[in-house]
Design a protein around this motif. Structure first.
Motif, PDB file in Angstrom:
ATOM      1  N   UNK A 134       0.797  -1.030   0.127  1.00 13.45           N
ATOM      2  CA  UNK A 134      -0.127   0.033  -0.057  1.00 13.45           C
ATOM      3  C   UNK A 134       0.852   1.266   0.028  1.00 13.45           C
ATOM      4  N   UNK A 135       0.083   2.420   0.309  1.00  8.84           N
ATOM      5  CA  UNK A 135       0.808   3.439   0.392  1.00  8.84           C
ATOM      6  C   UNK A 135       1.801   3.873   1.093  1.00  8.84           C
ATOM      7  N   UNK A 171      -2.417  -7.740   6.949  1.00  9.09           N
ATOM      8  CA  UNK A 171      -2.260  -9.236   6.921  1.00  9.09           C
ATOM      9  C   UNK A 171      -3.494  -9.860   7.290  1.00  9.09           C
ATOM     10  N   UNK A 172      -3.536 -11.029   7.010  1.00  8.14           N
ATOM     11  CA  UNK A 172      -4.781 -11.840   7.708  1.00  8.14           C
ATOM     12  C   UNK A 172      -4.663 -12.060   9.213  1.00  8.14           C
ATOM     13  N   UNK A 173      -5.759 -12.191   9.481  1.00  7.30           N
ATOM     14  CA  UNK A 173      -6.012 -12.249  11.075  1.00  7.30           C
ATOM     15  C   UNK A 173      -5.253 -13.414  11.585  1.00  7.30           C
ATOM     16  N   UNK A 174      -5.441 -14.588  10.771  1.00  4.63           N
ATOM     17  CA  UNK A 174      -4.801 -15.872  11.242  1.00  4.63           C
ATOM     18  C   UNK A 174      -3.204 -15.698  11.087  1.00  4.63           C
ATOM     19  N   UNK A 176      -1.678 -12.885  12.295  1.00  2.00           N
ATOM     20  CA  UNK A 176      -1.112 -12.022  13.280  1.00  2.00           C
ATOM     21  C   UNK A 176      -0.398 -12.568  14.368  1.00  2.00           C
ATOM     22  N   UNK A 177      -0.539 -13.766  15.006  1.00  2.00           N
ATOM     23  CA  UNK A 177       0.425 -14.314  16.224  1.00  2.00           C
ATOM     24  C   UNK A 177       1.681 -14.741  15.800  1.00  2.00           C
ATOM     25  N   UNK A 178       1.624 -15.263  14.409  1.00  2.00           N
ATOM     26  CA  UNK A 178       2.944 -15.736  13.850  1.00  2.00           C
ATOM     27  C   UNK A 178       3.839 -14.462  13.464  1.00  2.00           C
ATOM     28  N   UNK A 179       3.261 -13.363  13.028  1.00  7.50           N
ATOM     29  CA  UNK A 179       4.025 -12.311  12.724  1.00  7.50           C
ATOM     30  C   UNK A 179       4.459 -11.410  13.721  1.00  7.50           C
ATOM     31  N   UNK A 180       3.920 -11.300  14.771  1.00  9.48           N
ATOM     32  CA  UNK A 180       3.749 -10.448  15.886  1.00  9.48           C
ATOM     33  C   UNK A 180       5.276 -10.908  16.758  1.00  9.48           C
ATOM     34  N   UNK A 181       6.090  -9.918  16.932  1.00  5.47           N
ATOM     35  CA  UNK A 181       7.489 -10.094  17.421  1.00  5.47           C
ATOM     36  C   UNK A 181       7.592  -8.966  18.353  1.00  5.47           C
ATOM     37  N   UNK A 268      -2.539  -4.486  18.188  1.00  7.17           N
ATOM     38  CA  UNK A 268      -1.780  -5.722  17.513  1.00  7.17           C
ATOM     39  C   UNK A 268      -2.341  -6.089  16.238  1.00  7.17           C
ATOM     40  N   UNK A 269      -3.215  -5.602  15.951  1.00 10.49           N
ATOM     41  CA  UNK A 269      -3.909  -5.912  14.405  1.00 10.49           C
ATOM     42  C   UNK A 269      -4.671  -4.791  13.886  1.00 10.49           C
ATOM     43  N   UNK A 270      -4.601  -4.964  12.657  1.00 11.63           N
ATOM     44  CA  UNK A 270      -5.521  -3.700  11.930  1.00 11.63           C
ATOM     45  C   UNK A 270      -6.680  -3.228  12.570  1.00 11.63           C
TER      46      UNK A 270
END
Length: 333
Positions: A134-135, A171-174, A176-181, A268-270
């Motif tokens: 995106x932008x 990113x997809x909601x499912x 998020x937990x993997x991407x979150x650092x 934590x997510x969008x």
């Protein structure tokens, strides 16, 4: 005083109409003077279609400010634009991208004070080969091309009542937990705290940090991320001298009393971030990109292709984005 650089956005959407209506509202505000980087034919067509009677003038960035009180300055694009209101055409993608590039070049070249972006239709850009989510990511890449180092764009949505920042974004909601650092939360928290101080003149910013799971995990009984990722990140932010607290249950963070206890909420997510701010101020909220070497704001809505031929688009959010860009660049100066 130099002008603000406003991009065309999706020409088939409401961006050109919003620019015309924003000029009508702000033409007596020299601090909010902006130049629109767009197809002059498209802008003139929307001006006629909706009987807005806005005077238009071809200009460059150097002379745009002196024209602004009398006419909307247009920085004309070389790229062809097919005029089809209500449709986002992939063939118009080069012009949409060129408008953004010119705005960034103007601000990095000290010809403009800030970048304000009208909404884009990402699906049509993707169809034309656009490779950025995106932008925000594209602006970060352009800043890096211009020589900026350690660029890490962070999206903030702001209105009078609330500022929110999603740590993970598109990113997809499912996922998020993997991407979150923890490192990401710390980096975002540091950028937000520094920006609140530098741009918003908040001397000791207070960050409220949401948990990921219901009830912030309920001591691990509803997910471990709050204990193993978010809490350690908050501890590191506090070690850095940042007033950060949490992880907090997201369902109790956004009522009026709670909002008075912090200056920005990290989510934590969008949707955890955008639902409360859009509920409070759907027509007035502004998207602010932190972590760039220049100020960038944007209206907090999409291209609204469904009403692009109606002439009923409300410019409130774009006006708020212009006013905020003017205010933030004044503080930075």
């Amino acid at each position: 005083m130099s002008v603000l650089a406003l991009t065309m956005g999706e020409p088939g959407g409401i961006g050109p109409e919003l620019a015309l209506r924003a000029w009508q509202a702000l033409r007596h505000r020299p601090d909010c003077a902006f130049a629109l980087i767009a197809s002059s034919d498209i802008v003139a067509a929307r001006n006629r279609d909706f009987c807005l009677d806005v005077p238009l003038v071809h200009s460059d960035f150097v002379n745009a400010a002196r024209h602004f009180a009398a006419a909307l300055p247009i920085i004309a694009l070389d790229e062809h634009v097919t005029d089809h209101p209500g449709q986002a055409l992939a063939e118009n993608a080069p012009a949409v991208i060129a408008s953004i590039r010119q705005a960034v070049a103007a601000v990095t070249g000290a010809m403009a004070r800030a970048v304000i972006t009208n909404p884009i239709q990402k699906s049509s850009l993707y169809a034309a080969g656009f490779s950025y989510p995106g932008h925000t990511e594209f602006l970060g890449a352009l800043a890096a091309e211009a020589g900026a180092r350690d660029v890490y764009p962070v999206m903030m949505l702001a209105c009078r009542e609330l500022r929110v920042v999603p740590v993970t974004v598109h990113i997809a909601l499912n996922a998020v937990s993997t991407a979150l650092k923890a490192d990401t939360i710390v980096r975002v928290g540091r950028i937000v705290a520094a920006s609140l101080s530098e741009l918003f003149s908040i001397n000791a910013p207070r960050l409220a940090i949401a948990g990921l799971n219901p009830h912030a995990g309920e001591d691990g009984s509803m997910g471990s991320e709050d204990q193993t990722i978010i809490a350690p990140a908050i501890a590191r932010l506090r070690e850095l001298g940042i007033d950060a607290r949490g992880p907090l249950p997201a369902d109790t963070m956004f009522h009026a009393t709670a909002r008075r206890t912090y200056d920005a909420a990290l989510c934590m997510y969008h949707d955890q971030a955008l639902i409360p701010v859009k509920t409070l101020a759907f027509d007035e909220a502004v998207n602010v990109t932190l972590g760039l070497p220049f100020v960038r704001t944007s209206p907090d809505h999409g291209t609204a292709l469904d009403i692009a031929t109606a002439g009923t688009a409300r410019p409130d959010s774009l006006i708020a984005a212009i006013e905020l860009a003017a205010s933030l660049t004044g503080k930075r100066a």
